[in-house]
Design an enzyme around this catalytic site. Structure first.
Site, PDB file in Angstrom:
ATOM      1  N   GLU A 131      19.668 -12.603 -41.671  1.00  0.00           N
ATOM      2  CA  GLU A 131      20.908 -13.540 -41.730  1.00  0.00           C
ATOM      3  C   GLU A 131      21.671 -13.533 -43.061  1.00  0.00           C
ATOM      4  O   GLU A 131      22.889 -13.224 -43.012  1.00  0.00           O
ATOM      5  CB  GLU A 131      20.295 -15.054 -41.745  1.00  0.00           C
ATOM      6  CG  GLU A 131      21.271 -16.252 -41.239  1.00  0.00           C
ATOM      7  CD  GLU A 131      20.728 -17.472 -41.179  1.00  0.00           C
ATOM      8  OE1 GLU A 131      19.493 -17.647 -41.139  1.00  0.00           O
ATOM      9  OE2 GLU A 131      21.463 -18.528 -41.131  1.00  0.00           O
ATOM     10  N   ARG A 150       0.640 -10.252 -41.132  1.00  0.00           N
ATOM     11  CA  ARG A 150       0.154 -10.794 -40.110  1.00  0.00           C
ATOM     12  C   ARG A 150      -0.165  -9.857 -38.799  1.00  0.00           C
ATOM     13  O   ARG A 150      -0.868 -10.311 -37.909  1.00  0.00           O
ATOM     14  CB  ARG A 150       0.580 -12.121 -39.670  1.00  0.00           C
ATOM     15  CG  ARG A 150       0.477 -13.191 -40.897  1.00  0.00           C
ATOM     16  CD  ARG A 150       0.594 -14.492 -40.515  1.00  0.00           C
ATOM     17  NE  ARG A 150       2.141 -14.676 -40.194  1.00  0.00           N
ATOM     18  CZ  ARG A 150       3.126 -14.923 -40.971  1.00  0.00           C
ATOM     19  NH1 ARG A 150       2.912 -14.926 -42.290  1.00  0.00           N
ATOM     20  NH2 ARG A 150       4.523 -14.765 -40.723  1.00  0.00           N
TER      21      ARG A 150
HETATM   22  P1  AMP Z   1      12.021 -11.238 -37.089  1.00  0.00           P
HETATM   23  O1  AMP Z   1      12.150  -9.920 -37.501  1.00  0.00           O
HETATM   24  O2  AMP Z   1      13.109 -12.172 -37.231  1.00  0.00           O
HETATM   25  O3  AMP Z   1      11.671 -11.251 -35.443  1.00  0.00           O
HETATM   26  O4  AMP Z   1      10.857 -11.975 -37.766  1.00  0.00           O
HETATM   27  C1  AMP Z   1       9.469 -11.805 -37.409  1.00  0.00           C
HETATM   28  C2  AMP Z   1       8.881 -11.551 -38.678  1.00  0.00           C
HETATM   29  O5  AMP Z   1       8.895 -12.639 -39.269  1.00  0.00           O
HETATM   30  C3  AMP Z   1       7.193 -11.754 -38.315  1.00  0.00           C
HETATM   31  O6  AMP Z   1       6.605 -10.600 -39.272  1.00  0.00           O
HETATM   32  C4  AMP Z   1       6.927 -12.870 -38.585  1.00  0.00           C
HETATM   33  O7  AMP Z   1       5.490 -12.995 -38.942  1.00  0.00           O
HETATM   34  C5  AMP Z   1       7.579 -13.622 -39.304  1.00  0.00           C
HETATM   35  N1  AMP Z   1       8.342 -15.026 -39.030  1.00  0.00           N
HETATM   36  C6  AMP Z   1       9.492 -15.304 -38.524  1.00  0.00           C
HETATM   37  N2  AMP Z   1       9.944 -16.496 -38.285  1.00  0.00           N
HETATM   38  C7  AMP Z   1       8.578 -16.951 -38.386  1.00  0.00           C
HETATM   39  C8  AMP Z   1       8.108 -18.450 -38.175  1.00  0.00           C
HETATM   40  N3  AMP Z   1       8.800 -19.556 -37.455  1.00  0.00           N
HETATM   41  N4  AMP Z   1       6.889 -18.703 -38.287  1.00  0.00           N
HETATM   42  C9  AMP Z   1       5.716 -17.539 -38.591  1.00  0.00           C
HETATM   43  N5  AMP Z   1       6.215 -16.416 -38.897  1.00  0.00           N
HETATM   44  C10 AMP Z   1       7.570 -16.255 -38.958  1.00  0.00           C
END
Ligand code: AMP
Length: 183
Positions: free
Chosen positions: A106, A69
């Protein structure tokens, strides 16, 4: 120029175009779905205009977009900054030689890749994704930039899940710019 109160109204409008889907893709995740925003041309226009603001006059060479995205607004942000666009992808999707970075989830680990000739030493880079949760993905992209000798000037997100404190994790690398903070 838009005033602060106009910007607040616009951000409320953008937030109203983001839909929360409970328990997707798995139980316990509140998935932030930006497809209603993408379907609304006015929301797309405002999002693109607000994303570019913090990086104007910052001499950005490249915008990195995170699969998948981050590929939606990343190329537009790059174009508006007169910068190149670099895709960072999941493993084994890029056709040429890559650098890779592994990061903690996690449970277990995940990996991202970028072409090894995507940028040269000293390049000034913005890292963009639709959403920051824990900051693991964006942090891994910053590691890829570092491996090639680039400089992360800042991070750019449409949505931040503040309660997960991902931005605090990235603070030691560069500042983050988020349009909509949730939680
Ligand atoms: P992180 O690495 O934990 O910061 O997760 C970010 C990535 O996971 C991004 O590419 C987001 O598009 C996706 N992502 C994580 N949590 C969500 C959520 N609650 N809703 C949509 N996309 C998420």
């Amino acid at each position: 120029m838009i005033s602060n109160s106009e910007e607040e109204e616009i951000l409320k409008f953008l937030e109203s175009n983001i839909r929360t889907i409970p328990d997707f893709p798995k139980a316990g995740i509140q998935f932030k779905d930006i497809t209603p925003l993408l379907g609304n041309p006015l929301a797309v226009k405002h999002t693109a205009q607000l994303l570019v603001k913090p990086f104007l006059n910052q001499h950005i060479d490249f915008v990195i977009g995170m699969e998948s995205r981050g590929f939606l607004f990343g190329p537009k942000l790059a174009m508006d900054l007169k910068a190149g666009f670099i895709p960072v992808r999941k493993p084994n999707r890029l056709p040429y030689k890559t650098v890779r970075s592994e990061y903690e989830l996690e449970y277990g680990t995940d990996t991202v890749e970028m072409h090894e000739d995507a940028l040269s030493s000293g390049a000034r880079v913005v890292i963009h994704d639709d959403l920051i949760a824990t900051g693991g993905t964006a942090g891994a992209a910053a590691d890829l930039v570092k491996q090639l000798g680039g400089e992360v000037v800042g991070f750019s997100f449409i949505i931040e899940l503040s309660f997960l404190q991902g931005v605090q994790k990235l603070d030691k690398i560069a500042s983050s710019h988020t349009l909509i903070k949730i939680g």
